[in-house]
Design a protein around this motif. Structure first.
Motif, mmCIF file in Angstrom:
data_model
loop_
_atom_site.group_PDB
_atom_site.id
_atom_site.type_symbol
_atom_site.label_atom_id
_atom_site.label_comp_id
_atom_site.label_asym_id
_atom_site.label_seq_id
_atom_site.Cartn_x
_atom_site.Cartn_y
_atom_site.Cartn_z
ATOM 1 N N GLU A 15 29.828 -156.645 -39.319
ATOM 2 C CA GLU A 15 30.683 -157.188 -40.371
ATOM 3 C C GLU A 15 29.836 -157.907 -41.410
ATOM 4 O O GLU A 15 28.825 -158.527 -41.090
ATOM 5 C CB GLU A 15 31.676 -158.186 -39.782
ATOM 6 C CG GLU A 15 32.526 -157.613 -38.680
ATOM 7 C CD GLU A 15 33.355 -158.641 -37.925
ATOM 8 O OE1 GLU A 15 34.344 -158.238 -37.296
ATOM 9 O OE2 GLU A 15 32.996 -159.845 -37.948
ATOM 10 N N GLY A 17 31.054 -160.227 -44.895
ATOM 11 C CA GLY A 17 32.207 -160.648 -45.664
ATOM 12 C C GLY A 17 31.874 -161.388 -46.930
ATOM 13 O O GLY A 17 30.760 -161.867 -47.119
ATOM 14 N N ASP A 20 37.717 -163.605 -48.358
ATOM 15 C CA ASP A 20 38.677 -163.047 -47.403
ATOM 16 C C ASP A 20 38.522 -161.543 -47.224
ATOM 17 O O ASP A 20 39.296 -160.919 -46.504
ATOM 18 C CB ASP A 20 40.109 -163.381 -47.832
ATOM 19 C CG ASP A 20 40.463 -162.788 -49.179
ATOM 20 O OD1 ASP A 20 39.551 -162.362 -49.908
ATOM 21 O OD2 ASP A 20 41.661 -162.774 -49.521
ATOM 22 N N ALA A 21 37.529 -160.934 -47.861
ATOM 23 C CA ALA A 21 37.288 -159.495 -47.731
ATOM 24 C C ALA A 21 36.150 -159.260 -46.740
ATOM 25 O O ALA A 21 35.186 -160.023 -46.690
ATOM 26 C CB ALA A 21 36.949 -158.893 -49.083
ATOM 27 N N ALA A 23 33.647 -156.136 -45.070
ATOM 28 C CA ALA A 23 33.131 -154.779 -44.913
ATOM 29 C C ALA A 23 32.726 -154.619 -43.453
ATOM 30 O O ALA A 23 32.200 -155.547 -42.843
ATOM 31 C CB ALA A 23 31.932 -154.558 -45.828
ATOM 32 N N GLU A 40 33.521 -149.073 -43.677
ATOM 33 C CA GLU A 40 34.669 -149.360 -44.536
ATOM 34 C C GLU A 40 34.368 -150.582 -45.402
ATOM 35 O O GLU A 40 33.929 -151.613 -44.895
ATOM 36 C CB GLU A 40 35.862 -149.673 -43.627
ATOM 37 C CG GLU A 40 37.191 -149.413 -44.207
ATOM 38 C CD GLU A 40 38.256 -149.558 -43.129
ATOM 39 O OE1 GLU A 40 39.255 -150.228 -43.427
ATOM 40 O OE2 GLU A 40 38.084 -149.033 -42.009
ATOM 41 N N VAL A 41 34.576 -150.439 -46.706
ATOM 42 C CA VAL A 41 34.346 -151.537 -47.638
ATOM 43 C C VAL A 41 35.600 -151.705 -48.492
ATOM 44 O O VAL A 41 36.028 -150.757 -49.150
ATOM 45 C CB VAL A 41 33.119 -151.271 -48.548
ATOM 46 C CG1 VAL A 41 32.908 -152.411 -49.523
ATOM 47 C CG2 VAL A 41 31.872 -151.046 -47.696
ATOM 48 N N PRO A 42 36.194 -152.895 -48.490
ATOM 49 C CA PRO A 42 37.379 -153.121 -49.326
ATOM 50 C C PRO A 42 37.067 -152.845 -50.799
ATOM 51 O O PRO A 42 35.938 -153.087 -51.267
ATOM 52 C CB PRO A 42 37.707 -154.602 -49.114
ATOM 53 C CG PRO A 42 37.047 -154.968 -47.831
ATOM 54 C CD PRO A 42 35.834 -154.090 -47.728
ATOM 55 N N ARG A 43 38.035 -152.367 -51.507
ATOM 56 C CA ARG A 43 37.872 -151.990 -52.907
ATOM 57 C C ARG A 43 37.198 -153.088 -53.739
ATOM 58 O O ARG A 43 36.310 -152.820 -54.525
ATOM 59 C CB ARG A 43 39.229 -151.630 -53.507
ATOM 60 C CG ARG A 43 39.134 -151.118 -54.922
ATOM 61 C CD ARG A 43 40.482 -150.669 -55.465
ATOM 62 N NE ARG A 43 41.183 -149.777 -54.568
ATOM 63 C CZ ARG A 43 40.999 -148.463 -54.505
ATOM 64 N NH1 ARG A 43 40.136 -147.896 -55.299
ATOM 65 N NH2 ARG A 43 41.699 -147.719 -53.659
ATOM 66 N N ARG A 44 37.592 -154.328 -53.556
ATOM 67 C CA ARG A 44 37.039 -155.397 -54.396
ATOM 68 C C ARG A 44 35.577 -155.720 -54.111
ATOM 69 O O ARG A 44 34.918 -156.385 -54.895
ATOM 70 C CB ARG A 44 37.902 -156.650 -54.345
ATOM 71 C CG ARG A 44 37.763 -157.505 -53.133
ATOM 72 C CD ARG A 44 38.623 -158.772 -53.318
ATOM 73 N NE ARG A 44 38.333 -159.778 -52.355
ATOM 74 C CZ ARG A 44 37.349 -160.672 -52.452
ATOM 75 N NH1 ARG A 44 36.559 -160.677 -53.496
ATOM 76 N NH2 ARG A 44 37.158 -161.576 -51.517
ATOM 77 N N ARG A 46 33.347 -153.139 -53.460
ATOM 78 C CA ARG A 46 32.577 -151.930 -53.751
ATOM 79 C C ARG A 46 31.726 -152.096 -55.003
ATOM 80 O O ARG A 46 32.059 -152.848 -55.908
ATOM 81 C CB ARG A 46 33.517 -150.739 -53.907
ATOM 82 C CG ARG A 46 34.178 -150.383 -52.599
ATOM 83 C CD ARG A 46 35.118 -149.233 -52.722
ATOM 84 N NE ARG A 46 35.884 -149.106 -51.478
ATOM 85 C CZ ARG A 46 36.970 -148.397 -51.355
ATOM 86 N NH1 ARG A 46 37.457 -147.732 -52.380
ATOM 87 N NH2 ARG A 46 37.596 -148.352 -50.198
#
Length: 91
Positions: A15, A17, A20-21, A23, A40-44, A46
């Motif tokens: 992980e 981070g 609050d996001a 990856a 997996e990487v949250p859109r914000r 990337r």
């Protein structure tokens, strides 16, 4: 971002981070190898190099444990092609 890559063995993932996001790089360990199955990487997050830092840290951890790498995840495959010095793939 100053946070370090951390292993979460209870969830079988690394992980990284930012607020609050989070990856994540999912893995399993078998036969002396760390098998990377999905990143997996949250859109914000990337486009900021977070996935690259995440995988670099995960590979360092696998190497420190004496494990070879089996990249089933396309991002890990791409990372290893760009960084052959980090390529500890199982044959």
């Amino acid at each position: 971002m100053t946070e370090m890559v951390r292993d979460n063995p209870a969830l079988a993932r690394f992980e990284l981070g930012d607020g609050d996001a989070l990856a994540v790089a999912h893995y399993r360990i078998a036969d002396g190898a760390m098998i990377f199955t999905h990143t997996e990487v949250p859109r914000r997050l990337r486009g900021r190099g977070i996935a690259t830092r995440l995988i670099a840290g995960a590979l360092d951890s696998a190497r420190a444990r004496g494990l070879r790498i089996v990249p089933l995840c396309s991002f890990v495959v791409d990372y290893l092609e760009r960084h052959p010095e980090a390529d500890d793939r199982a044959d």
